[in-house]
Design an enzyme around this catalytic site. Structure first.
Site, PDB file in Angstrom:
ATOM      1  N   GLY A   1       0.837  -1.210   0.000  1.00  0.00           N
ATOM      2  CA  GLY A   1       0.000   0.000   0.000  1.00  0.00           C
ATOM      3  C   GLY A   1       0.864   1.249   0.000  1.00  0.00           C
TER       4      GLY A   1
ATOM      5  N   SER B   1      -3.653   1.021  14.084  1.00  0.00           N
ATOM      6  CA  SER B   1      -4.458   2.240  14.244  1.00  0.00           C
ATOM      7  C   SER B   1      -4.787   2.395  15.718  1.00  0.00           C
ATOM      8  CB  SER B   1      -5.759   2.113  13.440  1.00  0.00           C
ATOM      9  OG  SER B   1      -6.568   3.262  13.605  1.00  0.00           O
TER      10      SER B   1
ATOM     11  N   TYR C   1     -13.403  -2.603  10.674  1.00  0.00           N
ATOM     12  CA  TYR C   1     -12.081  -1.969  10.612  1.00  0.00           C
ATOM     13  C   TYR C   1     -11.377  -2.070  11.979  1.00  0.00           C
ATOM     14  CZ  TYR C   1      -8.524   1.661  10.112  1.00  0.00           C
ATOM     15  OH  TYR C   1      -7.328   2.340  10.093  1.00  0.00           O
TER      16      TYR C   1
ATOM     17  N   ALA D   1     -11.862  -4.147  14.391  1.00  0.00           N
ATOM     18  CA  ALA D   1     -11.482  -5.539  14.677  1.00  0.00           C
ATOM     19  C   ALA D   1     -10.224  -5.923  13.898  1.00  0.00           C
ATOM     20  CB  ALA D   1     -12.639  -6.480  14.329  1.00  0.00           C
TER      21      ALA D   1
ATOM     22  N   LYS E   1      -7.823  -3.952  12.924  1.00  0.00           N
ATOM     23  CA  LYS E   1      -6.650  -3.237  13.449  1.00  0.00           C
ATOM     24  C   LYS E   1      -6.244  -3.787  14.820  1.00  0.00           C
ATOM     25  CE  LYS E   1      -5.815  -1.281  10.006  1.00  0.00           C
ATOM     26  NZ  LYS E   1      -4.508  -1.104   9.353  1.00  0.00           N
TER      27      LYS E   1
ATOM     28  N   ILE F   1      -4.476  10.825  10.257  1.00  0.00           N
ATOM     29  CA  ILE F   1      -3.362  11.288   9.433  1.00  0.00           C
ATOM     30  C   ILE F   1      -3.912  11.777   8.088  1.00  0.00           C
ATOM     31  CG2 ILE F   1      -1.136  10.617   8.421  1.00  0.00           C
ATOM     32  CD1 ILE F   1      -1.328  10.396  11.554  1.00  0.00           C
TER      33      ILE F   1
HETATM   34  P1  NAP Z   1      -4.975   5.319   1.552  1.00  0.00           P
HETATM   35  O1  NAP Z   1      -4.539   6.712   1.339  1.00  0.00           O
HETATM   36  O2  NAP Z   1      -6.339   4.904   1.103  1.00  0.00           O
HETATM   37  O3  NAP Z   1      -3.879   4.311   0.920  1.00  0.00           O
HETATM   38  C1  NAP Z   1      -4.077   2.933   1.049  1.00  0.00           C
HETATM   39  C2  NAP Z   1      -2.998   2.187   0.288  1.00  0.00           C
HETATM   40  O4  NAP Z   1      -3.230   0.777   0.447  1.00  0.00           O
HETATM   41  C3  NAP Z   1      -3.014   2.452  -1.209  1.00  0.00           C
HETATM   42  O5  NAP Z   1      -1.702   2.374  -1.717  1.00  0.00           O
HETATM   43  C4  NAP Z   1      -3.848   1.303  -1.744  1.00  0.00           C
HETATM   44  O6  NAP Z   1      -3.583   1.058  -3.107  1.00  0.00           O
HETATM   45  C5  NAP Z   1      -3.347   0.174  -0.839  1.00  0.00           C
HETATM   46  N1  NAP Z   1      -4.214  -0.978  -0.777  1.00  0.00           N
HETATM   47  C6  NAP Z   1      -5.515  -1.042  -0.407  1.00  0.00           C
HETATM   48  N2  NAP Z   1      -5.966  -2.299  -0.513  1.00  0.00           N
HETATM   49  C7  NAP Z   1      -4.932  -3.046  -0.975  1.00  0.00           C
HETATM   50  C8  NAP Z   1      -4.769  -4.415  -1.294  1.00  0.00           C
HETATM   51  N3  NAP Z   1      -5.779  -5.283  -1.191  1.00  0.00           N
HETATM   52  N4  NAP Z   1      -3.559  -4.833  -1.716  1.00  0.00           N
HETATM   53  C9  NAP Z   1      -2.525  -3.970  -1.855  1.00  0.00           C
HETATM   54  N5  NAP Z   1      -2.632  -2.661  -1.576  1.00  0.00           N
HETATM   55  C10 NAP Z   1      -3.809  -2.215  -1.139  1.00  0.00           C
HETATM   56  O7  NAP Z   1      -4.927   4.929   3.105  1.00  0.00           O
HETATM   57  P2  NAP Z   1      -4.020   5.493   4.300  1.00  0.00           P
HETATM   58  O8  NAP Z   1      -4.821   6.487   5.020  1.00  0.00           O
HETATM   59  O9  NAP Z   1      -2.681   5.850   3.823  1.00  0.00           O
HETATM   60  O10 NAP Z   1      -3.943   4.172   5.214  1.00  0.00           O
HETATM   61  C11 NAP Z   1      -2.805   3.324   5.149  1.00  0.00           C
HETATM   62  C12 NAP Z   1      -2.798   2.438   6.386  1.00  0.00           C
HETATM   63  O11 NAP Z   1      -2.788   3.253   7.541  1.00  0.00           O
HETATM   64  C13 NAP Z   1      -4.032   1.527   6.505  1.00  0.00           C
HETATM   65  O12 NAP Z   1      -3.648   0.277   7.012  1.00  0.00           O
HETATM   66  C14 NAP Z   1      -4.882   2.254   7.518  1.00  0.00           C
HETATM   67  O13 NAP Z   1      -5.713   1.386   8.244  1.00  0.00           O
HETATM   68  C15 NAP Z   1      -3.826   2.873   8.404  1.00  0.00           C
HETATM   69  N6  NAP Z   1      -4.292   4.034   9.170  1.00  0.00           N
HETATM   70  C16 NAP Z   1      -4.599   5.194   8.530  1.00  0.00           C
HETATM   71  C17 NAP Z   1      -5.001   6.296   9.299  1.00  0.00           C
HETATM   72  C18 NAP Z   1      -5.303   7.630   8.689  1.00  0.00           C
HETATM   73  O14 NAP Z   1      -5.727   8.524   9.434  1.00  0.00           O
HETATM   74  N7  NAP Z   1      -5.084   7.858   7.414  1.00  0.00           N
HETATM   75  C19 NAP Z   1      -5.132   6.160  10.684  1.00  0.00           C
HETATM   76  C20 NAP Z   1      -4.830   4.942  11.277  1.00  0.00           C
HETATM   77  C21 NAP Z   1      -4.403   3.875  10.512  1.00  0.00           C
HETATM   78  P3  NAP Z   1      -4.701   0.381  -4.096  1.00  0.00           P
HETATM   79  O15 NAP Z   1      -6.026   0.957  -3.750  1.00  0.00           O
HETATM   80  O16 NAP Z   1      -4.207   0.706  -5.474  1.00  0.00           O
HETATM   81  O17 NAP Z   1      -4.620  -1.087  -3.847  1.00  0.00           O
END
Ligand code: NAP
Length: 259
Positions: free
Chosen positions: A14, A145, A159, A161, A163, A192
């Site tokens: 990702g 998370s 979600y 569960a 995390k 974030i």
């Molecule tokens: P994002 O901007 O939506 O980016 C998600 C990334 O994961 C993209 O590169 C997406 O690419 C990839 N992805 C999704 N499903 C996938 C799959 N099946 N196989 C391979 N790649 C996949 O999300 P983000 O906010 O950066 O979140 C990234 C991580 O941080 C997640 O695990 C999320 O739970 C965690 N997180 C985020 C926040 C926040 O506030 N942003 C807070 C806590 C935790 P494709 O769609 O092209 O596959």
């Protein structure tokens, strides 16, 4: 400040946007060789070219779906091919966060979140184990998370569960892999600023900002700094642990408690 990790081989699932892109950029800036994965080749190639153009270690895109164990094995093999046979750091970061009220959630919706966020963590780490063991300083860094392990949010039972499940994985994995000198740690981000979070809408973001003691959303660089720390030689004696990076969001008992 820390021993150089220049030349280390890093895989960020990702990594095409959001937090994963920030992590990839930070490792590349340190001279590491970085592979990023995602399911959209156009965006992936664009991100890899953008990060490589900054200078530092090379960044390449590998097409892959973490919910598919065969795809994870292929991505790990290709990472090793591109990085001289090595893989030192796996950032299990890919994730999705679709909201679905419990009363209406379908089995398919539940499966999607658990397959990507939780089982995807297993699959990529399992595929990488031989390479991480051979590394001598293998690192697994999970993006969990605060939502699930510490806090809750209506609509995010699946979600949360997934995390919290990642943290259950982490403790036992840390024990199993310690003999091979592989450490397993997790970052617990708060809110974030990413493309994914922007999709939640302005009202959600304003509400979150009001609940964060430091007064603003975190940046992907804030999370990347924690990942770099866990990957460092200096963090080699830390395993099975979590680091909350949330601007203090989980501290206050209420908005009034923030003073
Ligand atoms: P994002 O901007 O939506 O980016 C998600 C990334 O994961 C993209 O590169 C997406 O690419 C990839 N992805 C999704 N499903 C996938 C799959 N099946 N196989 C391979 N790649 C996949 O999300 P983000 O906010 O950066 O979140 C990234 C991580 O941080 C997640 O695990 C999320 O739970 C965690 N997180 C985020 C926040 C926040 O506030 N942003 C807070 C806590 C935790 P494709 O769609 O092209 O596959």
């Amino acid at each position: 400040m820390f021993t150089s990790i220049s030349g280390r081989s890093v895989l960020v699932t990702g990594g095409t946007k959001g937090i994963g892109k920030g992590i990839a950029a930070a490792f590349a800036a340190q001279g590491a060789q970085v592979a990023i994965t995602g399911r959209h080749a156009g965006l992936g190639e664009e991100t890899a070219a953008e990060l490589t153009a900054i200078g530092g270690g090379p960044v390449s895109y590998l097409h892959g779906d973490v919910a598919d164990p065969d795809s994870c094995a292929e991505v790990v093999a290709q990472t090793q091919d591109r990085h001289g046979g090595a893989l030192d750091v796996v950032c299990a970061n890919a994730g999705v966060f679709p909201a679905a009220p419990l009363a209406e959630m379908t089995p398919a919706e539940l499966d999607e979140v658990l397959s990507i966020n939780l089982k995807g963590t297993f699959y990529v780490v399992q595929s990488a184990l031989p390479a991480l063991a051979a590394s001598g300083h293998g690192r697994v860094i999970v993006t969990s998370s605060i939502t699930g392990p510490v806090t809750g949010f209506s609509g995010w039972t699946a979600y949360g569960a997934s995390k919290a499940g990642q943290l259950g994985f982490l403790k036992s994995a840390a024990l199993e892999l310690a003999k091979q000198k592989i450490t397993v740690n997790a970052i617990m981000p708060g809110n974030i600023a990413t493309e994914g979070l922007a999709d939640m809408g302005a009202e959600y973001i304003a509400g979150m900002e009001a609940a964060i003691p430091l007064g603003h959303l975190g940046s992907v660089a804030d999370i990347a700094a924690a990942a770099l720390f866990f990957a460092s030689d200096e963090a080699g004696y830390i395993t099975g642990q979590t680091l909350v990076v949330d601007g203090g969001q989980i501290i206050p008992e209420s908005l009034e408690a923030m003073g």
